[in-house]
Design an enzyme around this catalytic site. Structure first.
Site, PDB file in Angstrom:
ATOM      1  CG  HIS A 279      -0.540   0.040   2.521  1.00 52.11           C
ATOM      2  ND1 HIS A 279      -0.256   1.220   3.150  1.00 52.11           N
ATOM      3  CD2 HIS A 279      -0.310  -0.940   3.416  1.00 52.11           C
ATOM      4  CE1 HIS A 279       0.118   0.958   4.403  1.00 52.11           C
ATOM      5  NE2 HIS A 279       0.115  -0.343   4.588  1.00 52.11           N
ATOM      6  CG  ASP A 291       2.279   0.230   7.880  1.00 53.70           C
ATOM      7  OD1 ASP A 291       1.975  -0.225   6.762  1.00 53.70           O
ATOM      8  OD2 ASP A 291       1.465   0.360   8.812  1.00 53.70           O
ATOM      9  CD  GLU A 325      -3.566  -1.469   4.989  1.00 51.57           C
ATOM     10  OE1 GLU A 325      -3.794  -2.518   5.608  1.00 51.57           O
ATOM     11  OE2 GLU A 325      -3.042  -0.485   5.545  1.00 51.57           O
ATOM     12  CD  GLU A 326      -1.738   1.947   7.565  1.00 52.71           C
ATOM     13  OE1 GLU A 326      -2.520   1.428   8.376  1.00 52.71           O
ATOM     14  OE2 GLU A 326      -0.556   1.588   7.437  1.00 52.71           O
ATOM     15  CG  ASP A 353       1.031  -3.743   5.040  1.00 52.55           C
ATOM     16  OD1 ASP A 353       1.886  -2.946   5.476  1.00 52.55           O
ATOM     17  OD2 ASP A 353      -0.190  -3.601   5.225  1.00 52.55           O
ATOM     18  CG  HIS A 424       0.175   2.334  12.526  1.00 56.31           C
ATOM     19  ND1 HIS A 424      -1.044   1.750  12.781  1.00 56.31           N
ATOM     20  CD2 HIS A 424       0.503   1.977  11.266  1.00 56.31           C
ATOM     21  CE1 HIS A 424      -1.422   1.041  11.720  1.00 56.31           C
ATOM     22  NE2 HIS A 424      -0.498   1.160  10.791  1.00 56.31           N
TER      23      HIS A 424
HETATM   24 ZN   LIG Z   1       0.496  -1.387   6.362  1.00 59.94          ZN
END
Ligand SMILES: [Zn+2]
Length: 487
Positions: A279, A291, A325-326, A353, A424
């Site tokens: 992503h 990520d 995606e998130e 991912d 994140h």
């Molecule tokens: Zn991810």
């Protein structure tokens, strides 16, 4: 260039027995080993994630960074030798984090390091001040009485454990995804969770929540691990602990984004597709290196190596860099919403991912009688220290909607030990990418993708896997409709 042996086999009866013995020719296995070793010596993946994190930076769905990432991806994929570079328009949610102030006001004043959960509403302008009520787990909160929760700020204190597997994440991610509506349904004023992250650094980890339609929306935030520790010790003291929370998060109108698609065109089986997904969007606190800059880099580098090798694969290798995606998996939904005959062209899907750290095993969910083919591919990965994996995988959040329509999937299972330290969080930056490890992962992808593109007969069709995990990307869909607990 398909091997001579295979070309001869098309007309000869020799092929019949060769194909039974193995769906891959000795030449294909040799080519895969050569691509693998080339990647190990320098795949270019590190340079790709460096470029994305440096030239684009954070790219949450709907933001200016998102648009810049789509432009970047088109240029990068074309520049690295991929063909048919194109955009699939995707309408994406656009949420703005805004600012946050979190501080205890009793038993003593202390600023806390916190961040809004993705999709959270803000507080009233003057903020919220209320006593904290603690539950460890979401199930404890589910069993709580309204009288204990109403008007208070719920604190979910469960700690995420690090492991090579995503088990720790799967155990706590529900606190983030479902906690806000469970607390809201019991009349809570707000929710704070211990970050779903494993670092002891004083940084918070964001990630999407998912409000349900039958509970009031309440503001929700994540605290850094040290701040969650402090709250726990304060609460252990037995006196009331009060929190002041002020957040300006909000939803903005939906925005235009895109899945970026590019291909290494196939030859005799060009209509069949081996999909490599990652992503393109990221959260906004760091620059999205692990990520999912890492995944973008891995699949792009792997496809690029095949494209530039001079070997034309039998099947088309398609890279899909998914939008959003998130938050709400908008890109995955858009891609999977194709006519059945288009979906049927997908022979295999893989998604990267899980950051850039070492690959440990090759998991695969394929038609049962195709397991020997997986074993043949796994044997090529063995020199990388990669073990034959499990006869199942949940693939990944972006390819799960394809799996749900019968598309087989493999997963190059990576080491998660460090992943949730930075995931994140403001710490998700290029310094977390290890060049040697991301080359090893890319080596696994390039060999696997190439062999999947060559394999006689493909991987069959799968029974749609059970949806045992809750959605992890704040989708507005019903709980249980999402996919693997990986984001
Ligand atoms: Zn991810």
């Amino acid at each position: 260039m398909r091997s001579i042996a295979w070309l001869a086999g098309v007309t000869g009866s020799l092929l019949g027995s060769a194909a039974l013995a193995g769906a891959l020719s000795p030449e294909d296995l040799e080519t895969a080993a050569r691509l693998r070793d080339q990647a190990l010596a320098g795949s270019g993946a590190y340079e790709i994630v460096a470029s994305l994190t440096t030239e684009v930076g954070p790219r949450p769905a709907g933001s200016a960074g998102d648009r810049a990432a789509v432009d970047w991806a088109q240029r990068k994929l074309a520049g690295l030798g991929l063909s048919n570079v194109r955009l699939q328009p995707v309408v994406v949610p656009h949420w703005e984090r805004g600012t946050i102030e979190a501080r205890t006001t009793a038993p003593f004043p202390q600023q806390l390091v916190a961040t809004a959960l993705g999709g959270s509403i803000g507080t009233p302008e003057q903020g919220i001040e209320a006593e904290i009520v603690r539950y460890e787990k979401l199930d404890d909160l589910r069993n709580a009485s309204r009288a204990d929760v109403e008007g208070r700020i719920v604190f979910l204190s469960q700690r995420t454990r690090a492991s090579t597997r995503p088990d720790g994440y799967a155990a706590t991610v529900y606190n983030r995804v479902a906690g806000p509506s469970v607390a809201g349904g019991l009349g809570a004023a707000a929710l704070v969770i211990r970050s779903v992250g494993t670092t002891s650094d004083r940084v918070p980890h964001t990630g999407a929540l998912s409000y349900t339609v039958n509970a009031p929306k309440i503001p929700a935030a994540a605290l850094s691990n040290p701040d969650a520790d402090l709250l726990e010790r304060m609460l252990d003291g037995g006196q009331p602990v009060k929190l002041h929370l002020k957040m300006t998060s909000r939803d903005l109108p939906y925005a235009a984004s895109a899945n970026v698609i590019a291909e290494v065109p196939g030859s005799d089986l060009a209509d069949e597709i081996v999909l490599l997904g990652a992503h393109l969007d990221s959260w906004d606190l760091g620059t999205g290196a692990i990520d999912d800059g890492a995944g973008v880099a891995i699949v792009t580098a792997a496809a690029s190596m095949i494209a530039r090798s001079g070997i034309k694969p039998r099947r088309t290798v398609r890279v899909v860099l998914y939008a959003s995606e998130e938050y709400m998996l908008a890109g995955a939904s858009a891609y999977a919403r194709q006519p059945p005959d288009e979906i049927a062209r997908h022979v295999l899907a893989l998604e990267a991912d899980s950051g850039g750290d070492r690959a440990l095993a090759l998991d695969a969910l394929v038609q049962e009688d195709k397991r020997p083919l997986v074993d043949e591919i796994a044997a090529v990965l063995e020199p990388l220290g990669i073990e034959p994996g499990e006869a199942t995988t949940r693939g990944g959040a972006d390819i799960f909607p394809l799996m749900a329509q019968g598309v087989p999937a493999m997963q190059v299972r990576q080491d998660w030990t460090r992943y949730l330290d930075a995931h994140h969080s403001p710490n998700d930056n290029l310094d977390k990418i290890d060049r040697e490890q991301i080359d090893q992962v890319t080596a696994a992808y390039v060999a696997t993708a190439f062999l999947a593109a060559q394999a006689e007969g493909g991987f069959g069709r799968i029974e749609p896997p059970k949806r045992t995990f809750a959605p992890t990307s704040g989708s507005g869909t019903a709980p249980g409709s999402g996919s693997a607990a990986r984001d």
